[in-house]
Design a protein around this motif. Structure first.
Motif, mmCIF file in Angstrom:
data_model
loop_
_atom_site.group_PDB
_atom_site.id
_atom_site.type_symbol
_atom_site.label_atom_id
_atom_site.label_comp_id
_atom_site.label_asym_id
_atom_site.label_seq_id
_atom_site.Cartn_x
_atom_site.Cartn_y
_atom_site.Cartn_z
ATOM 1 N N UNK A 29 27.004 45.610 -39.258
ATOM 2 C CA UNK A 29 26.340 46.908 -39.249
ATOM 3 C C UNK A 29 27.095 47.837 -38.296
ATOM 4 N N UNK A 30 27.431 49.023 -38.775
ATOM 5 C CA UNK A 30 28.154 49.998 -37.959
ATOM 6 C C UNK A 30 27.168 50.872 -37.196
ATOM 7 N N UNK A 31 27.389 51.009 -35.897
ATOM 8 C CA UNK A 31 26.531 51.815 -35.022
ATOM 9 C C UNK A 31 27.386 52.946 -34.454
ATOM 10 N N UNK A 32 27.027 54.187 -34.752
ATOM 11 C CA UNK A 32 27.831 55.330 -34.313
ATOM 12 C C UNK A 32 27.841 55.416 -32.797
ATOM 13 N N UNK A 33 29.038 55.523 -32.221
ATOM 14 C CA UNK A 33 29.195 55.639 -30.778
ATOM 15 C C UNK A 33 30.355 56.584 -30.493
ATOM 16 N N UNK A 38 37.495 62.252 -21.378
ATOM 17 C CA UNK A 38 37.373 62.839 -20.042
ATOM 18 C C UNK A 38 35.908 62.806 -19.606
ATOM 19 N N UNK A 39 35.709 62.853 -18.306
ATOM 20 C CA UNK A 39 34.352 62.897 -17.790
ATOM 21 C C UNK A 39 33.680 61.537 -17.817
ATOM 22 N N UNK A 40 32.370 61.556 -17.612
ATOM 23 C CA UNK A 40 31.602 60.308 -17.558
ATOM 24 C C UNK A 40 31.650 59.601 -18.904
ATOM 25 N N UNK A 41 31.975 58.323 -18.923
ATOM 26 C CA UNK A 41 32.012 57.594 -20.193
ATOM 27 C C UNK A 41 30.620 57.419 -20.777
ATOM 28 N N UNK A 42 30.579 57.188 -22.063
ATOM 29 C CA UNK A 42 29.325 56.997 -22.778
ATOM 30 C C UNK A 42 28.643 55.720 -22.277
ATOM 31 N N UNK A 43 27.431 55.807 -21.682
ATOM 32 C CA UNK A 43 26.780 54.614 -21.140
ATOM 33 C C UNK A 43 26.413 53.590 -22.213
ATOM 34 N N UNK A 44 26.238 54.040 -23.445
ATOM 35 C CA UNK A 44 25.961 53.095 -24.536
ATOM 36 C C UNK A 44 27.147 52.162 -24.733
ATOM 37 N N UNK A 47 27.859 49.874 -21.422
ATOM 38 C CA UNK A 47 26.906 48.770 -21.290
ATOM 39 C C UNK A 47 27.430 47.511 -21.974
ATOM 40 N N UNK A 48 28.304 47.685 -22.959
ATOM 41 C CA UNK A 48 28.858 46.549 -23.685
ATOM 42 C C UNK A 48 30.334 46.321 -23.369
ATOM 43 N N UNK A 49 31.053 47.397 -23.097
ATOM 44 C CA UNK A 49 32.475 47.320 -22.775
ATOM 45 C C UNK A 49 32.732 48.197 -21.555
ATOM 46 N N UNK A 50 32.976 47.610 -20.394
ATOM 47 C CA UNK A 50 33.156 48.418 -19.181
ATOM 48 C C UNK A 50 34.369 49.337 -19.247
ATOM 49 N N UNK A 51 35.274 49.097 -20.195
ATOM 50 C CA UNK A 51 36.418 49.976 -20.358
ATOM 51 C C UNK A 51 36.039 51.294 -21.018
ATOM 52 N N UNK A 52 34.834 51.357 -21.589
ATOM 53 C CA UNK A 52 34.356 52.591 -22.189
ATOM 54 C C UNK A 52 35.014 52.945 -23.505
ATOM 55 N N UNK A 53 35.580 51.957 -24.194
ATOM 56 C CA UNK A 53 36.315 52.209 -25.431
ATOM 57 C C UNK A 53 35.635 51.521 -26.607
ATOM 58 N N UNK A 54 35.924 52.046 -27.803
ATOM 59 C CA UNK A 54 35.516 51.399 -29.039
ATOM 60 C C UNK A 54 36.792 51.045 -29.814
ATOM 61 N N UNK A 55 36.678 50.048 -30.692
ATOM 62 C CA UNK A 55 35.496 49.350 -31.187
ATOM 63 C C UNK A 55 35.016 48.263 -30.229
ATOM 64 N N UNK A 56 33.729 47.945 -30.371
ATOM 65 C CA UNK A 56 33.117 46.805 -29.689
ATOM 66 C C UNK A 56 32.320 46.044 -30.735
#
Length: 225
Positions: A29-33, A38-44, A47-56
């Protein structure tokens, strides 16, 4: 399984092409993220990847997987022994495996340089000229190397390395529309055009679903100054 996903991300696309090639669409299932440069990374995401990158890739009862290369290995491992698709996309051993991994490194590295170049160029200062010149030189050198390997790419079975390269070329088309890479690299362009109708590529075409607020399309990569 759930995949933190964006239709704009070349690394997410790489994973999704694999999903289609392996026939795993019904298992993910794909979850939009939204990942921000720049700036504060997406906390969603963090919470799963401390690097703040997708895909996860989120798995029930197991640690999340991040980096498209790690996720690719995990997805290929899901294919039953003897099915053939996993072995075709990434051979288990030998020179054929190393070739796919080397091509993956070229494709992923090209994508990284394109993304970093764009982030630098669209910053408030307009970018450091020396840094941008370095990215430009690396992009040009990588595309020249891929042009030399176009015949080998055409002769090899479609695999993980080809997927990574096609995602990088897709990023060129998405963010660097006036680059002229096709006319400068005709054999690479011909190979990419033959792959473009593959169902997995058609199904995962890059889409800008939220619009861009990061500045204009980038300058020419080839020709001119």
């Amino acid at each position: 399984m759930r995949l933190l996903w964006s239709p704009r991300s070349p690394f997410v696309r790489k994973v999704m092409i694999l999903v289609y090639e392996l026939g795993l669409q019904d298992r993910i299932d794909c979850v939009r993220a939204v990942a921000v440069p720049r700036g504060a990374p997406n906390p969603v995401i963090t919470a799963e990847n401390p690097l703040g990158k997708i895909p996860v890739l989120l798995r029930d009862g197991l640690p999340p997987l991040y980096d498209s290369r790690v996720i690719a290995e995990a997805l290929i491992a899901l294919v039953p022994d003897g099915d053939g698709d996993g072995e075709r996309l990434l051979p288990a051993s030998g020179e054929a495996r190393l070739t796919q991994l080397r091509w993956q490194a070229l494709g992923d590295g090209l994508t990284d340089n394109l993304l970093l170049w764009r982030i630098e160029r669209t910053g408030a200062s307009g970018g450091d000229p020396g840094t941008m010149a370095s990215y430009r030189a690396k992009v040009i050198a990588t595309l020249a190397a891929l042009e030399r390997e176009a015949d080998a790419l055409a002769e090899a079975p479609f695999g993980l390395g080809a997927i990574a390269i096609l995602c990088a070329l897709g990023q060129l088309d998405f963010r660097y529309r006036t680059s002229g890479w096709r006319s400068a690299h005709p054999r690479l362009a011909a190979w990419a055009a033959r792959q473009a109708t593959r169902p997995s590529l058609v199904a995962t075409a890059v889409q800008d679903d939220i619009g861009s607020d990061e500045g204009p399309v980038m300058d020419l990569v080839f020709g001119g100054g």
